[in-house]
Write a protein that holds these residues in place. Structure first.
Motif, PDB file in Angstrom:
ATOM      1  N   THR A  94      55.204  84.359  44.673  1.00 13.29           N
ATOM      2  CA  THR A  94      55.146  82.925  44.898  1.00 13.29           C
ATOM      3  C   THR A  94      56.191  82.501  45.915  1.00 13.29           C
ATOM      4  OG1 THR A  94      55.166  80.758  43.789  1.00 13.29           O
ATOM      5  CG2 THR A  94      56.774  82.386  43.042  1.00 13.29           C
ATOM      6  N   ARG A  95      56.007  81.348  46.486  1.00 13.67           N
ATOM      7  CA  ARG A  95      56.971  80.817  47.444  1.00 13.67           C
ATOM      8  C   ARG A  95      58.277  80.476  46.737  1.00 13.67           C
ATOM      9  NH1 ARG A  95      54.589  75.681  49.476  1.00 13.67           N
ATOM     10  NH2 ARG A  95      56.666  75.502  50.408  1.00 13.67           N
ATOM     11  N   GLY A  96      59.377  80.609  47.469  1.00 15.51           N
ATOM     12  CA  GLY A  96      60.675  80.249  46.930  1.00 15.51           C
ATOM     13  C   GLY A  96      61.355  81.396  46.210  1.00 15.51           C
ATOM     14  N   LYS A  97      62.569  81.131  45.745  1.00 18.91           N
ATOM     15  CA  LYS A  97      63.349  82.110  44.998  1.00 18.91           C
ATOM     16  C   LYS A  97      63.251  81.781  43.516  1.00 18.91           C
ATOM     17  CE  LYS A  97      67.221  83.596  46.547  1.00 18.91           C
ATOM     18  NZ  LYS A  97      68.628  83.703  47.019  1.00 18.91           N
ATOM     19  N   VAL A  98      62.840  82.770  42.741  1.00 20.52           N
ATOM     20  CA  VAL A  98      62.605  82.572  41.315  1.00 20.52           C
ATOM     21  C   VAL A  98      63.885  82.819  40.515  1.00 20.52           C
ATOM     22  CG1 VAL A  98      61.421  83.552  39.308  1.00 20.52           C
ATOM     23  CG2 VAL A  98      60.143  83.048  41.392  1.00 20.52           C
ATOM     24  N   ASP A 144      62.556  77.956  43.239  1.00 24.64           N
ATOM     25  CA  ASP A 144      63.355  77.078  44.096  1.00 24.64           C
ATOM     26  C   ASP A 144      62.857  77.209  45.534  1.00 24.64           C
ATOM     27  OD1 ASP A 144      65.244  75.719  45.573  1.00 24.64           O
ATOM     28  OD2 ASP A 144      66.938  76.451  44.398  1.00 24.64           O
ATOM     29  N   ARG A 145      62.333  76.121  46.070  1.00 24.78           N
ATOM     30  CA  ARG A 145      61.770  76.131  47.415  1.00 24.78           C
ATOM     31  C   ARG A 145      62.604  75.331  48.405  1.00 24.78           C
ATOM     32  NH1 ARG A 145      55.280  75.756  45.794  1.00 24.78           N
ATOM     33  NH2 ARG A 145      55.247  77.787  44.706  1.00 24.78           N
ATOM     34  N   GLY A 146      63.894  75.221  48.100  1.00 29.46           N
ATOM     35  CA  GLY A 146      64.803  74.543  49.010  1.00 29.46           C
ATOM     36  C   GLY A 146      64.841  73.049  48.786  1.00 29.46           C
ATOM     37  N   SER A 147      63.862  72.336  49.301  1.00 30.84           N
ATOM     38  CA  SER A 147      63.839  70.882  49.166  1.00 30.84           C
ATOM     39  C   SER A 147      63.416  70.442  47.773  1.00 30.84           C
ATOM     40  CB  SER A 147      62.892  70.272  50.201  1.00 30.84           C
ATOM     41  OG  SER A 147      61.559  70.732  49.989  1.00 30.84           O
ATOM     42  N   HIS A 148      62.778  71.337  47.018  1.00 30.28           N
ATOM     43  CA  HIS A 148      62.349  71.021  45.662  1.00 30.28           C
ATOM     44  C   HIS A 148      62.253  72.310  44.854  1.00 30.28           C
ATOM     45  CE1 HIS A 148      58.691  72.071  47.856  1.00 30.28           C
ATOM     46  NE2 HIS A 148      58.105  72.325  46.698  1.00 30.28           N
ATOM     47  N   ALA A 149      62.173  72.162  43.538  1.00 27.85           N
ATOM     48  CA  ALA A 149      62.071  73.317  42.649  1.00 27.85           C
ATOM     49  C   ALA A 149      61.028  73.029  41.579  1.00 27.85           C
ATOM     50  CB  ALA A 149      63.421  73.626  42.004  1.00 27.85           C
ATOM     51  N   LEU A 150      60.155  74.010  41.331  1.00 26.42           N
ATOM     52  CA  LEU A 150      59.041  73.833  40.408  1.00 26.42           C
ATOM     53  C   LEU A 150      59.208  74.711  39.173  1.00 26.42           C
ATOM     54  CD1 LEU A 150      56.077  73.951  42.957  1.00 26.42           C
ATOM     55  CD2 LEU A 150      57.300  71.936  42.116  1.00 26.42           C
ATOM     56  N   ILE A 174      54.236  73.001  35.782  1.00 25.18           N
ATOM     57  CA  ILE A 174      54.473  71.865  34.903  1.00 25.18           C
ATOM     58  C   ILE A 174      54.912  70.645  35.716  1.00 25.18           C
ATOM     59  CG2 ILE A 174      55.744  71.028  32.899  1.00 25.18           C
ATOM     60  CD1 ILE A 174      53.868  73.365  32.319  1.00 25.18           C
ATOM     61  N   ALA A 175      54.053  69.618  35.736  1.00 19.97           N
ATOM     62  CA  ALA A 175      54.349  68.357  36.428  1.00 19.97           C
ATOM     63  C   ALA A 175      54.978  68.588  37.796  1.00 19.97           C
ATOM     64  CB  ALA A 175      55.268  67.485  35.569  1.00 19.97           C
ATOM     65  N   PRO A 176      54.285  69.303  38.695  1.00 22.75           N
ATOM     66  CA  PRO A 176      54.864  69.581  40.019  1.00 22.75           C
ATOM     67  C   PRO A 176      55.127  68.300  40.798  1.00 22.75           C
ATOM     68  CG  PRO A 176      52.519  70.097  39.978  1.00 22.75           C
ATOM     69  CD  PRO A 176      52.911  69.814  38.565  1.00 22.75           C
ATOM     70  N   SER A 177      56.261  68.266  41.481  1.00 21.48           N
ATOM     71  CA  SER A 177      56.637  67.083  42.248  1.00 21.48           C
ATOM     72  C   SER A 177      57.620  67.497  43.336  1.00 21.48           C
ATOM     73  CB  SER A 177      57.278  66.035  41.332  1.00 21.48           C
ATOM     74  OG  SER A 177      58.551  66.481  40.883  1.00 21.48           O
ATOM     75  N   ALA A 178      58.191  66.517  44.003  1.00 21.47           N
ATOM     76  CA  ALA A 178      59.185  66.787  45.039  1.00 21.47           C
ATOM     77  C   ALA A 178      60.594  66.813  44.461  1.00 21.47           C
ATOM     78  CB  ALA A 178      59.096  65.734  46.137  1.00 21.47           C
ATOM     79  N   GLY A 179      60.710  66.770  43.133  1.00 21.41           N
ATOM     80  CA  GLY A 179      62.013  66.804  42.477  1.00 21.41           C
ATOM     81  C   GLY A 179      62.517  68.225  42.303  1.00 21.41           C
ATOM     82  N   ARG A 180      63.593  68.361  41.548  1.00 21.85           N
ATOM     83  CA  ARG A 180      64.197  69.667  41.320  1.00 21.85           C
ATOM     84  C   ARG A 180      64.243  69.940  39.821  1.00 21.85           C
ATOM     85  NH1 ARG A 180      66.014  72.143  45.529  1.00 21.85           N
ATOM     86  NH2 ARG A 180      67.179  73.600  44.221  1.00 21.85           N
TER      87      ARG A 180
END
Length: 210
Positions: free
Chosen positions: A154-158, A175-181, A195-201
């Motif tokens: 997946t994208r980002g660092k797990v 963790d995708r830098g600008s946000h984390a899912l 879970i509730a993906p958004s632009a938050g962290r």
């Protein structure tokens, strides 16, 4: 100074209450080893035999529910602002040092390297170890009976791996830098649940007992 170095600092204390067993990391004279004790006497017993002050930390200690197996991470820097997943090599060994996941039985024996990686999470049944390698989650049997396999690409660092109480699902943070899912892995043929993906962290997932 020698008296200070000679004091045994207990770290990473874990327990298996139903089995009446405890384990911890002890640092003394610069040497880091795992110690254990069990009911009813709880007499301390050194489990590992690391005999050199090579700067390699022991972290992520976990004890299976039945108290039969321990896993831990050896290497890396987990106590400062240094990259925690980066190997440290204070002894300047030509081949460098590795950050690895290790397993050992409570009864003793030779520790077994399960694979290179960090941030290990022992499954509730003590049979599997999830960990992070190259920013992605991997899985390996706790007894080292087979090679590690990658769970997710997946994208980002797990990070922040967390098993569900029944061991059927693994929560993690990407963790995708600008946000984390916050994601949940269940099986290789099942899509990841975000879970509730958004632009938050989002971070630090925790499961309820049920």
């Amino acid at each position: 100074m020698e008296q200070l170095r000679g004091y045994a600092f207990p770290l990473e204390v874990v327990s298996a209450p139903q089995a009446g067993r405890v384990a911890w990391v002890s640092e003394q004279h610069g040497l880091r080893n795992i110690w254990v004790a069990e009911a009813p006497a709880y007499a301390p017993r050194k489990l590992t035999g690391y005999a050199e002050d090579d700067g390699q930390t022991l972290t992520g200690l976990a004890l299976s529910t039945d108290g039969r197996r321990l896993i831990y991470v050896r290497g890396g820097e987990h106590g400062s602002n240094w990259d925690r997943s980066a190997p440290i090599n204070p002894a300047s060994m030509p081949g460098g040092e590795k950050v690895g996941i290790w397993s050992i039985g409570f009864a003793g024996g030779t520790p077994r390297l399960l694979g290179e990686g960090d941030l290990a999470a022992l499954s509730p049944d003590g049979a599997r170890v999830a960990f992070v390698r190259d920013g992605q989650p991997w899985l390996v049997p706790a007894d080292g009976s087979s090679e590690p396999r990658r769970l997710v690409d997946t994208r980002g660092k797990v990070g922040s791996l967390a098993w569900s109480p029944d061991g059927r699902a693994l929560a993690f943070v990407a963790d995708r830098g600008s946000h984390a899912l916050l994601g949940i892995y269940r099986a290789a043929d099942t899509p990841i649940t975000w879970i509730a993906p958004s632009a938050g962290r989002d971070g630090e997932p925790r499961w309820s007992p049920d």
